[in-house]
Scaffold this active site. Structure first.
Site, short mmCIF file in Angstrom:
data_model
loop_
_atom_site.label_atom_id
_atom_site.label_comp_id
_atom_site.label_asym_id
_atom_site.label_seq_id
_atom_site.Cartn_x
_atom_site.Cartn_y
_atom_site.Cartn_z
N SER A 127 -22.14 16.65 -32.38
CA SER A 127 -20.79 15.83 -32.42
C SER A 127 -21.03 14.56 -31.93
O SER A 127 -22.00 14.09 -31.02
CB SER A 127 -20.15 16.82 -31.45
OG SER A 127 -19.02 16.00 -30.90
N TYR A 152 -19.66 21.20 -22.55
CA TYR A 152 -19.39 21.35 -23.80
C TYR A 152 -20.47 20.15 -24.61
O TYR A 152 -21.14 20.55 -25.28
CB TYR A 152 -18.09 21.16 -24.55
CG TYR A 152 -18.08 20.79 -25.89
CD1 TYR A 152 -18.21 22.01 -26.86
CD2 TYR A 152 -17.81 19.64 -26.45
CE1 TYR A 152 -18.59 21.75 -28.24
CE2 TYR A 152 -17.92 19.43 -27.85
CZ TYR A 152 -18.17 20.38 -28.77
OH TYR A 152 -18.17 20.00 -29.98
N LYS A 156 -24.36 20.03 -26.65
CA LYS A 156 -24.66 19.42 -27.72
C LYS A 156 -26.02 18.50 -27.76
O LYS A 156 -26.79 18.50 -28.57
CB LYS A 156 -23.39 18.63 -28.21
CG LYS A 156 -22.39 19.59 -28.98
CD LYS A 156 -22.64 20.18 -30.04
CE LYS A 156 -21.53 21.26 -30.28
NZ LYS A 156 -21.91 22.23 -31.39
C1 WQD Z 1 -7.91 13.22 -31.26
C2 WQD Z 1 -6.88 12.18 -30.84
C3 WQD Z 1 -6.11 12.52 -28.46
C4 WQD Z 1 -3.90 16.22 -29.15
C5 WQD Z 1 -12.56 16.77 -29.56
C6 WQD Z 1 -14.15 16.91 -29.06
C7 WQD Z 1 -15.00 16.70 -29.91
C8 WQD Z 1 -14.77 17.47 -31.12
C9 WQD Z 1 -13.58 17.27 -31.83
C10 WQD Z 1 -15.10 20.06 -31.47
C11 WQD Z 1 -7.14 11.72 -29.18
C12 WQD Z 1 -5.00 12.86 -29.33
C13 WQD Z 1 -4.96 15.02 -29.43
C14 WQD Z 1 -2.71 16.29 -28.92
C15 WQD Z 1 -2.77 13.80 -28.93
N1 WQD Z 1 -15.26 18.70 -30.93
N2 WQD Z 1 -4.29 13.77 -29.37
N3 WQD Z 1 -2.18 14.97 -28.73
O1 WQD Z 1 -10.93 14.56 -28.49
O2 WQD Z 1 -11.48 13.08 -30.50
O3 WQD Z 1 -12.60 15.14 -29.94
O4 WQD Z 1 -12.66 17.37 -30.69
O5 WQD Z 1 -15.08 20.94 -31.33
O6 WQD Z 1 -16.34 17.12 -29.47
O7 WQD Z 1 -14.09 16.11 -27.86
O8 WQD Z 1 -10.34 15.28 -31.00
O9 WQD Z 1 -8.31 16.52 -31.88
O10 WQD Z 1 -8.63 16.57 -29.60
O11 WQD Z 1 -7.96 14.57 -30.39
O12 WQD Z 1 -2.42 12.57 -28.93
O13 WQD Z 1 -1.90 17.21 -28.81
O14 WQD Z 1 -5.69 12.77 -30.60
O15 WQD Z 1 -5.92 12.00 -27.23
O16 WQD Z 1 -7.14 10.31 -29.35
P1 WQD Z 1 -11.14 14.58 -29.84
P2 WQD Z 1 -8.62 15.78 -30.43
#
Ligand code: WQD
Length: 342
Positions: A127, A152, A156
């Protein structure tokens, strides 16, 4: 003879899309999963899409060393793609031992079986989280990994290192780690897609569930980041494009095209997209209005990350092809398919 690929965690979101692309590229696939975070919806979808009603499915836990060994005895496995792992960042902070034991032991069992059965090509699903809050963007595979903020993320990094050390020590094991950015979307057939249990942690399933009325309102975490519109930047990669990167990586391994015994590739689009942009594109392409509000930043979020994809483009001969709009339309089609069929 067709090459055979074992997909651990193959009934899940990424595993099911990868299984489809492998079959379409001419591989035989064995799907194995303990079903701890999914049901058979996606596996059934894979059979429908590919017409492979006889697709082998083995319900097993990769932490069961004897079961993993048995699998390598029963099948001649040319490559294994290892997805079987827990993936909720927040939960990993609350229950670190659950994450360390499951994610590390399952992977070590795969490597040990590969070692004792005469070697194997091993693809590990890593990741972009390993880069943390990188100083220079976009990140290349040479960008230093930063200490992880969650168990987590640590698993990785540790699994990448375990793979690196194993290929060095044991003859016949070759390894590729693919570092995914933010996988989103669904298969164009709308027969497989993301199926989060409970309240989604990730952005796109939260968007689609809000649009369908399962959630009242999307919270956009943070509006005061030093980006153009104040929201975070990510590299959202279409799930089918991501799956095709696995086929390219497997082909590179089984056809003896690797330049080193252990290689790492970023799998992203190279395009940063803000959370706000993603929300407005979703509304536009699907012709609907989404209920959303801006709230405080989410602890642990990095402001911006996107991939330099040159290495994957050149060495894997792979490139992300679908537009964000196509991907968001597919994500919505999948959510509607679920609403009509469950
Ligand atoms: C994306 C953006 C949030 C939800 C994570 C893990 C990574 C990978 C993928 C997986 C961010 C914003 C999110 C919401 C929002 N792992 N957001 N409202 O955090 O980039 O990555 O998932 O299995 O290892 O760290 O992905 O989709 O959670 O967030 O505003 O309800 O969307 O702040 O900027 P992230 P995400």
């Amino acid at each position: 003879m067709k090459k055979q690929v074992l997909v651990s965690g193959g009934a899940g979101y990424i595993g099911s899309h990868v299984t489809v692309e492998l079959i379409e590229a001419g591989y035989d696939v064995i799907v194995a999963d303990n079903m701890s975070n999914c049901d058979l919806t996606c596996f059934e979808g894979v059979k429908k899409i590919t017409g492979r009603t006889d697709l082998p499915f083995i319900k097993m836990d990769f932490c069961d060393k004897a079961a993993v060994d048995q699998l390598f005895t029963d099948y001649k496995i040319d490559a294994v793609i290892h997805f079987a792992a827990f993936k909720a960042v927040g939960e990993s902070v609350a229950e670190p031992l659950k994450y360390y034991s499951n994610n590390l032991i399952s992977f070590m069992n795969v490597l040990d079986a590969a070692r004792t059965h005469g070697g194997c090509n091993v693809l590990f699903s890593s990741s972009a989280t390993v880069y943390g809050e990188a100083e220079v963007l976009p990140v290349t595979e040479q960008t230093p990994r930063l200490p992880s903020t969650s168990p987590y993320g640590n698993t990785k990094q540790m699994c990448e290192d375990i793979l690196r050390d194993s290929v060095k020590a044991y003859e016949g094991i070759h390894g590729i780690a693919l570092r995914y950015f933010n996988p989103i979307g669904a298969h164009p057939s709308a027969l497989i897609g993301e199926l989060p249990r409970g309240v989604p942690n990730n952005l796109v399933p939260f968007i689609t569930q809000t649009a369908i009325g399962k959630r009242e309102c999307l919270s956009i975490f943070g509006k005061d980041y030093p980006t153009e519109d104040g929201t975070c930047l990510r590299d959202y990669i279409d799930i089918v494009d991501l799956a095709k990167a696995h086929v390219a990586a497997v082909s590179r391994m089984v056809n003896g095209k690797m330049e080193k015994e252990y290689e790492i590739f970023n799998v992203g689009t190279g395009r940063p997209v803000s959370v706000y942009e993603l929300v407005t594109k979703f509304e536009k392409v699907n012709n609907l209005k989404l209920n959303y509000k801006f709230v405080d930043r989410r602890p642990g979020d990095v402001m911006a990350i996107w991939a330099d994809t040159k290495l994957a483009n050149e060495k894997l001969g792979w490139k992300a092809e679908r537009t964000v709009e196509e991907t968001l339309a597919a994500a919505w089609a999948w959510e509607k398919h679920l609403a009509e069929n469950r």
